[in-house]
Design an enzyme around this catalytic site. Structure first.
Site, PDB file in Angstrom:
ATOM      1  N   CYS A 384       0.837  -1.209   0.000  1.00  0.00           N
ATOM      2  CA  CYS A 384       0.000   0.000   0.000  1.00  0.00           C
ATOM      3  C   CYS A 384       0.870   1.257   0.000  1.00  0.00           C
ATOM      4  O   CYS A 384       1.454   1.575  -1.026  1.00  0.00           O
ATOM      5  CB  CYS A 384      -0.990  -0.047   1.158  1.00  0.00           C
ATOM      6  SG  CYS A 384      -2.463   0.917   0.800  1.00  0.00           S
ATOM      7  N   HIS A 510      -3.751  -5.107   0.381  1.00  0.00           N
ATOM      8  CA  HIS A 510      -3.166  -5.656   1.615  1.00  0.00           C
ATOM      9  C   HIS A 510      -3.237  -7.183   1.611  1.00  0.00           C
ATOM     10  O   HIS A 510      -4.189  -7.750   2.157  1.00  0.00           O
ATOM     11  CB  HIS A 510      -3.930  -5.125   2.835  1.00  0.00           C
ATOM     12  CG  HIS A 510      -3.731  -3.674   3.070  1.00  0.00           C
ATOM     13  ND1 HIS A 510      -2.802  -3.180   3.952  1.00  0.00           N
ATOM     14  CD2 HIS A 510      -4.331  -2.593   2.517  1.00  0.00           C
ATOM     15  CE1 HIS A 510      -2.833  -1.867   3.942  1.00  0.00           C
ATOM     16  NE2 HIS A 510      -3.754  -1.482   3.078  1.00  0.00           N
ATOM     17  N   GLU A 512      -1.661  -9.179   3.385  1.00  0.00           N
ATOM     18  CA  GLU A 512      -1.491  -9.726   4.742  1.00  0.00           C
ATOM     19  C   GLU A 512      -2.812 -10.111   5.397  1.00  0.00           C
ATOM     20  O   GLU A 512      -2.857 -11.008   6.229  1.00  0.00           O
ATOM     21  CB  GLU A 512      -0.718  -8.741   5.624  1.00  0.00           C
ATOM     22  CG  GLU A 512      -1.429  -7.449   6.035  1.00  0.00           C
ATOM     23  CD  GLU A 512      -1.302  -6.314   5.009  1.00  0.00           C
ATOM     24  OE1 GLU A 512      -1.012  -6.609   3.834  1.00  0.00           O
ATOM     25  OE2 GLU A 512      -1.519  -5.146   5.390  1.00  0.00           O
TER      26      GLU A 512
HETATM   27  N1  GLN Z   1      -2.018   6.630   2.883  1.00  0.00           N
HETATM   28  C1  GLN Z   1      -2.116   5.903   1.675  1.00  0.00           C
HETATM   29  C2  GLN Z   1      -3.482   6.066   1.011  1.00  0.00           C
HETATM   30  O1  GLN Z   1      -4.428   6.456   1.633  1.00  0.00           O
HETATM   31  C3  GLN Z   1      -1.785   4.431   1.879  1.00  0.00           C
HETATM   32  C4  GLN Z   1      -2.758   3.726   2.774  1.00  0.00           C
HETATM   33  C5  GLN Z   1      -2.231   2.436   3.336  1.00  0.00           C
HETATM   34  O2  GLN Z   1      -1.014   2.192   3.344  1.00  0.00           O
HETATM   35  N2  GLN Z   1      -3.135   1.601   3.881  1.00  0.00           N
HETATM   36  O3  GLN Z   1      -3.608   5.792  -0.142  1.00  0.00           O
END
Ligand code: GLN
Length: 538
Positions: A384, A510, A512
């Protein structure tokens, strides 16, 4: 339709005793005996969900397939049971009050005074029954967050008391988890805190059926008898939960303590066949007997609290076992990584992960980490925000795009290579408004990601507002950072890779969240595999 049976798990004496792990372990044993089980968590805080909480408060925010931002215990439930959870599996006081207040405004209670009892307790009971109502589950385990005696958990305990009265004791049992401290000076295990905690539960109208005693030392027969007598439970229902080296050992310890047999007997259910745990045991065997070792650096900004990256750490436990490797995960604070020290800070690891996150704190450290991995050809996984940092780094140092950044950090960036998603531009409220939950992704045949998944279409969970800015797509592609996964409907870029490196993968989703003991996530498994050096035998 068969009647649903309810098991409640409460905690006493202190917090952090591991109610989530005991609930998951019991559920695992019941599942392994052939029962269909789900677990629900009731959280006493007033936030509608933990999505607006800083990870320092309660650890990571776990995201379900249906896009609910939930407590991290739901991650344990999924990792143990290998069954997805949903919004209904996590209820907070905020959510309960929100529904009651909404109903009040609609006029549903017209003429009545709206009160904790019965209106709030009725709403709690409705939500407890809701998870079991679809006919999918024979047993619902509900874990009550917090500690008995807390003001904020009182309505939950009262709801349990009422539900038990309505459904009958044989349909609804209570397991109370407490601590038995060991006093080194006198060399004794002390049962008084447990007695007091049970007394408090009794004051709130509940006699527990089973006591699980968390302890550093084995309980003597005398201690068990004493607790049974003073807490009014049968001696066989006093269960020891001794500290173990891995949480995945707990189901086996609970089996030895006959927790599953006792629970089924109290619920009037047949014990059926012995629990089938062959695969689980095989996993534990691999976990404890690794042939290789892998040193991974995880760069993030919430590293002081290991729970902030719970799902990532657990995904590495699963992926390590799948590769017969022990994974040594070192957390490195992104704020400590600077231009002058990044090589020194990051040397000595087999591979590097840049963690998810929000906001500007520590962002340059993460960008430098991606640079280090890229130029030194160290296997890299960006998750992410980790992917977004790798993109920013590539834009600045390979494409030479001056002022390349994410508009999350610099809204006026000259080259906004990471930008707010179109659908996010009209969003004004912060709670539950990110791009959340499962989305499809088409994976490029032959890419590293494809070699892990071995399929062209995957589904992964998301939690973000910003995204790769596809205006720059061709520039990236021409310079060697390739989009290897895209959403089939929106065209959003979900995976970026640098094929000229050994293993360099960034994912907008994600992975994970969906790794379980019995189904280690392919991307984590592939990453660990890429990190094992052939000479790195134990
Ligand atoms: N802050 C980033 C976004 O909102 C990444 C979010 C994250 O790593 N879950 O896109």
């Amino acid at each position: 339709m068969t009647e649903v049976k309810y098991i409640f798990v409460t905690g006493g004496v202190t917090s952090s005793l591991g109610k989530g792990i005991i609930s998951s372990s019991l559920a695992k044993l019941l599942q392994a005996r052939g029962y269909s089980v789900t677990i629900q968590k009731l959280d006493p805080y007033i936030n509608v969900d933990p999505g607006t909480l800083n990870p320092y408060e309660h650890g990571e925010c776990f995201v379900t397939c249906d896009g609910a931002e939930t407590d991290l215990d739901l991650g344990h439930y999924e990792r143990f049971l290998d069954v997805p959870t949903s919004q209904a599996n996590n209820v907070t006081t905020g959510r309960v009050y929100q529904s009651v207040i909404n109903k009040e405004r609609k006029g549903d209670y017209l003429g009545k005074t709206v009160q904790v009892i019965p209106h709030i307790t009725d709403e709690i009971k409705r939500r407890i029954k809701l998870v079991g109502s679809g006919g999918k589950y024979e047993i619902v385990i509900t874990e009550i967050g917090g500690t008995v005696g807390d003001i904020e958990s009182l309505p939950y305990i009262e709801a349990v008391r009422q539900l038990r009265w309505e459904q009958g004791q044989h349909n609804c049992i209570v397991i109370h988890l407490t601590l038995v401290p060991f006093l080194r000076a006198s060399g004794e295990l002390k049962t008084k805190p447990t007695q007091h905690s049970v007394k408090m539960l009794l004051e709130e109208g509940i006699q527990p059926d089973v006591l699980v005693l968390r302890t550093e030392h084995s309980l003597t027969e005398d201690v068990r008898k004493k607790v049974a007598l003073f807490c009014n439970v049968e001696p066989g229902a006093v269960v020891e939960s001794i500290d173990v080296s891995t949480i995945y050992e707990v189901p086996l310890r609970m089996q030895e303590e006959l927790l599953d047999v006792t629970v089924l007997r109290k619920l009037g259910l047949p014990s059926g066949h012995e629990p089938v745990l062959d695969e689980w045991k095989e996993f534990l065997h691999k976990l404890k007997n690794p042939a290789h070792s892998v040193k991974i650096a995880l760069v993030g900004k919430y590293v002081e609290l290991a729970d902030a990256y719970k799902s990532i750490s657990e995904a590495f436990v699963h992926a390590g076992a799948a590769n017969n490797a022990s994974v040594d995960l070192t957390f490195i604070h992104s704020e400590e990584i600077e231009e002058g020290n990044y090589t020194e800070k990051l040397t000595g690891y087999d591979c590097i992960v840049v963690a998810p996150g929000f906001g500007s704190r520590g962002i340059e450290g993460k960008i430098l980490t991606a640079k280090y991995a890229r130029i030194n050809d160290i296997p890299f996984l960006g998750i992410c925000l980790g992917l977004q940092c790798a993109v920013i780094e590539f834009a600045r140092n390979v494409l030479g795009l001056e002022g390349a950044h994410s508009t999350e950090i610099n809204p006026k960036a000259r080259n906004p290579v990471i930008d707010l998603m179109e659908e996010q531009k009209s969003v004004t409220e912060k709670g539950g408004t990110m791009r959340l939950g499962s989305y499809k992704c088409e994976v490029l045949h032959g890419s590293e990601a494809w070699k892990c998944y071995r399929k062209e279409e995957i589904t992964e969970r998301h939690r973000h507002r910003y995204e790769f800015n596809s205006k720059y797509l061709e520039e990236f592609r021409n310079a060697g950072m390739i989009p290897c996964g895209t959403n089939p409907e929106s065209g959003l870029v979900e995976i970026m890779e640098i094929p000229s490196n050994r293993w360099f993968v960034g994912v907008q989703f994600h992975p994970e969240y969906s790794s379980t003991v019995l189904r280690p996530h392919p991307l984590f498994a592939g990453f660990v595999k890429a990190c094992i050096k052939t000479d790195n035998k134990i």
